[in-house]
Design a protein around this motif. Structure first.
Motif, PDB file in Angstrom:
ATOM      1  N   ALA A  68       7.147   1.671  -6.482  1.00 30.96           N
ATOM      2  CA  ALA A  68       8.195   0.913  -5.799  1.00 30.96           C
ATOM      3  C   ALA A  68       8.014   1.068  -4.289  1.00 30.96           C
ATOM      4  CB  ALA A  68       9.572   1.431  -6.206  1.00 30.96           C
ATOM      5  N   PRO A  69       8.380   0.050  -3.523  1.00 31.02           N
ATOM      6  CA  PRO A  69       8.282   0.203  -2.058  1.00 31.02           C
ATOM      7  C   PRO A  69       9.246   1.277  -1.563  1.00 31.02           C
ATOM      8  CG  PRO A  69       9.143  -1.968  -2.660  1.00 31.02           C
ATOM      9  CD  PRO A  69       8.880  -1.236  -3.928  1.00 31.02           C
ATOM     10  N   TYR A  70       8.837   1.970  -0.509  1.00 35.70           N
ATOM     11  CA  TYR A  70       9.736   2.939   0.118  1.00 35.70           C
ATOM     12  C   TYR A  70      10.909   2.213   0.752  1.00 35.70           C
ATOM     13  CZ  TYR A  70       6.311   6.707  -0.197  1.00 35.70           C
ATOM     14  OH  TYR A  70       5.457   7.659  -0.641  1.00 35.70           O
ATOM     15  N   ARG A  71      12.039   2.887   0.801  1.00 35.03           N
ATOM     16  CA  ARG A  71      13.159   2.360   1.574  1.00 35.03           C
ATOM     17  C   ARG A  71      12.718   2.325   3.032  1.00 35.03           C
ATOM     18  NH1 ARG A  71      15.906   6.725  -0.459  1.00 35.03           N
ATOM     19  NH2 ARG A  71      16.333   7.282   1.719  1.00 35.03           N
ATOM     20  N   HIS A  72      13.189   1.336   3.747  1.00 32.45           N
ATOM     21  CA  HIS A  72      12.784   1.148   5.141  1.00 32.45           C
ATOM     22  C   HIS A  72      13.078   2.387   5.982  1.00 32.45           C
ATOM     23  CE1 HIS A  72      11.882  -0.987   8.818  1.00 32.45           C
ATOM     24  NE2 HIS A  72      13.065  -0.646   9.297  1.00 32.45           N
ATOM     25  N   ASP A  73      14.265   2.959   5.832  1.00 34.65           N
ATOM     26  CA  ASP A  73      14.629   4.124   6.647  1.00 34.65           C
ATOM     27  C   ASP A  73      13.763   5.335   6.305  1.00 34.65           C
ATOM     28  OD1 ASP A  73      15.910   4.231   4.137  1.00 34.65           O
ATOM     29  OD2 ASP A  73      17.503   5.519   4.894  1.00 34.65           O
ATOM     30  N   TYR A  74      13.443   5.531   5.043  1.00 34.15           N
ATOM     31  CA  TYR A  74      12.613   6.672   4.645  1.00 34.15           C
ATOM     32  C   TYR A  74      11.177   6.499   5.155  1.00 34.15           C
ATOM     33  CZ  TYR A  74      10.263  10.173   1.807  1.00 34.15           C
ATOM     34  OH  TYR A  74       9.516  11.248   1.396  1.00 34.15           O
ATOM     35  N   LEU A  87       0.811  -1.217   0.000  1.00 33.61           N
ATOM     36  CA  LEU A  87       0.000   0.000   0.000  1.00 33.61           C
ATOM     37  C   LEU A  87       0.842   1.263   0.000  1.00 33.61           C
ATOM     38  CD1 LEU A  87      -2.745  -0.954   2.605  1.00 33.61           C
ATOM     39  CD2 LEU A  87      -2.910  -0.938   0.111  1.00 33.61           C
ATOM     40  N   PHE A  88       1.995   1.212   0.628  1.00 32.49           N
ATOM     41  CA  PHE A  88       2.820   2.394   0.784  1.00 32.49           C
ATOM     42  C   PHE A  88       3.979   2.319  -0.201  1.00 32.49           C
ATOM     43  CE2 PHE A  88       0.827   1.450   4.873  1.00 32.49           C
ATOM     44  CZ  PHE A  88       0.044   2.591   4.993  1.00 32.49           C
ATOM     45  N   THR A  89       3.812   3.034  -1.300  1.00 28.42           N
ATOM     46  CA  THR A  89       4.804   2.979  -2.367  1.00 28.42           C
ATOM     47  C   THR A  89       5.147   4.392  -2.827  1.00 28.42           C
ATOM     48  OG1 THR A  89       3.100   2.861  -4.082  1.00 28.42           O
ATOM     49  CG2 THR A  89       3.929   0.761  -3.215  1.00 28.42           C
ATOM     50  N   THR A  90       6.227   4.481  -3.555  1.00 27.66           N
ATOM     51  CA  THR A  90       6.600   5.755  -4.166  1.00 27.66           C
ATOM     52  C   THR A  90       5.641   6.036  -5.319  1.00 27.66           C
ATOM     53  OG1 THR A  90       8.051   4.774  -5.820  1.00 27.66           O
ATOM     54  CG2 THR A  90       9.030   5.265  -3.651  1.00 27.66           C
ATOM     55  N   ALA A 145      11.253   6.866   9.181  1.00 33.66           N
ATOM     56  CA  ALA A 145      11.601   8.186   9.712  1.00 33.66           C
ATOM     57  C   ALA A 145      10.708   9.297   9.172  1.00 33.66           C
ATOM     58  CB  ALA A 145      13.059   8.500   9.402  1.00 33.66           C
ATOM     59  N   ARG A 146      10.316   9.215   7.942  1.00 41.34           N
ATOM     60  CA  ARG A 146       9.586  10.320   7.328  1.00 41.34           C
ATOM     61  C   ARG A 146       8.076  10.111   7.287  1.00 41.34           C
ATOM     62  NH1 ARG A 146      12.013  14.934   5.107  1.00 41.34           N
ATOM     63  NH2 ARG A 146      10.130  14.815   3.907  1.00 41.34           N
ATOM     64  N   ILE A 147       7.652   8.944   6.937  1.00 39.41           N
ATOM     65  CA  ILE A 147       6.215   8.735   6.719  1.00 39.41           C
ATOM     66  C   ILE A 147       5.524   8.244   7.977  1.00 39.41           C
ATOM     67  CG2 ILE A 147       4.522   7.428   5.395  1.00 39.41           C
ATOM     68  CD1 ILE A 147       6.589   7.475   3.100  1.00 39.41           C
ATOM     69  N   PHE A 148       5.983   7.129   8.518  1.00 38.49           N
ATOM     70  CA  PHE A 148       5.279   6.539   9.659  1.00 38.49           C
ATOM     71  C   PHE A 148       5.350   7.421  10.896  1.00 38.49           C
ATOM     72  CE2 PHE A 148       4.734   4.001  13.427  1.00 38.49           C
ATOM     73  CZ  PHE A 148       3.519   3.399  13.152  1.00 38.49           C
ATOM     74  N   VAL A 149       6.510   7.931  11.226  1.00 40.93           N
ATOM     75  CA  VAL A 149       6.662   8.755  12.430  1.00 40.93           C
ATOM     76  C   VAL A 149       5.729   9.967  12.361  1.00 40.93           C
ATOM     77  CG1 VAL A 149       8.266  10.254  13.700  1.00 40.93           C
ATOM     78  CG2 VAL A 149       8.980   7.980  12.999  1.00 40.93           C
ATOM     79  N   GLN A 150       5.656  10.602  11.207  1.00 40.37           N
ATOM     80  CA  GLN A 150       4.775  11.763  11.062  1.00 40.37           C
ATOM     81  C   GLN A 150       3.300  11.356  11.182  1.00 40.37           C
ATOM     82  OE1 GLN A 150       5.793  13.876   7.474  1.00 40.37           O
ATOM     83  NE2 GLN A 150       7.922  14.129   8.107  1.00 40.37           N
ATOM     84  N   ALA A 151       2.914  10.273  10.547  1.00 36.90           N
ATOM     85  CA  ALA A 151       1.518   9.814  10.619  1.00 36.90           C
ATOM     86  C   ALA A 151       1.158   9.389  12.041  1.00 36.90           C
ATOM     87  CB  ALA A 151       1.294   8.661   9.641  1.00 36.90           C
ATOM     88  N   ALA A 152       2.068   8.699  12.720  1.00 39.65           N
ATOM     89  CA  ALA A 152       1.814   8.268  14.098  1.00 39.65           C
ATOM     90  C   ALA A 152       1.657   9.475  15.018  1.00 39.65           C
ATOM     91  CB  ALA A 152       2.947   7.362  14.580  1.00 39.65           C
TER      92      ALA A 152
END
Length: 150
Positions: A30-36, A23-26, A39-46
């Motif tokens: 393509a899948p996002y890199r794990h670190d991106y 579900l979470f792709t560029t 750090a960028r998507i999940f942390v902000q959404a959480a």
């Protein structure tokens, strides 16, 4: 899913599902890199969802499984929801969170015996008291299954 964790319409339109149905792709699928992603998507959404700082996707996965088991969902169903081939991993990981089997089994036996007692009382009321045998006990028969009584 809370609205703060849902992708916006513009993001969903620009980010097709991945070849593996991620579900979470560029924007290229393509899948996002794990670190991106972390750090960028999940942390902000959480943070927008009001989750405690430091919450990880894995924490949410554990929470999801724990809630299902606490609600009485079967280990097999939880394994399917988590994408496991069998329930062994779920059972070994979350077995301690399952409702206390001792209490459940005790209630099941109590209920069965209360039905027998009620049926016996109804029969006795209609036919009179049964003859009793002194010193009558239930003994486990060692040559048969544990449930066999003599």
């Amino acid at each position: 899913m809370t609205s703060s964790l849902r992708p916006s319409r513009s993001t969903a339109r620009c980010s097709p599902p991945g070849a593996d149905d991620s579900l979470f792709t560029t924007r290229f699928g393509a899948p996002y890199r794990h670190d991106y992603y972390g750090a960028r998507i999940f942390v902000q959404a959480a943070g927008r969802a009001g989750l405690p700082a430091g919450t990880t996707p894995h924490d949410l996965r554990h929470h999801y499984a724990s809630v299902l088991l606490a609600a009485g969902e079967s280990v097999v169903a939880v394994a399917e929801r988590l994408g496991h081939d069998n329930a062994a991993l779920v059972l070994s990981t979350y077995g301690h969170l399952m409702p206390d089997n001792e209490d459940r089994t005790r209630r099941a036996v109590d209920l069965a015996w209360s039905r027998v007692t009620a049926t016996h009382s109804d029969h006795e009321a209609a036919t009179g008291p049964a003859e009793t045998v002194p010193n009558q006990t239930l003994k486990r028969n060692s040559t048969t299954s544990p449930s066999a009584m003599t």
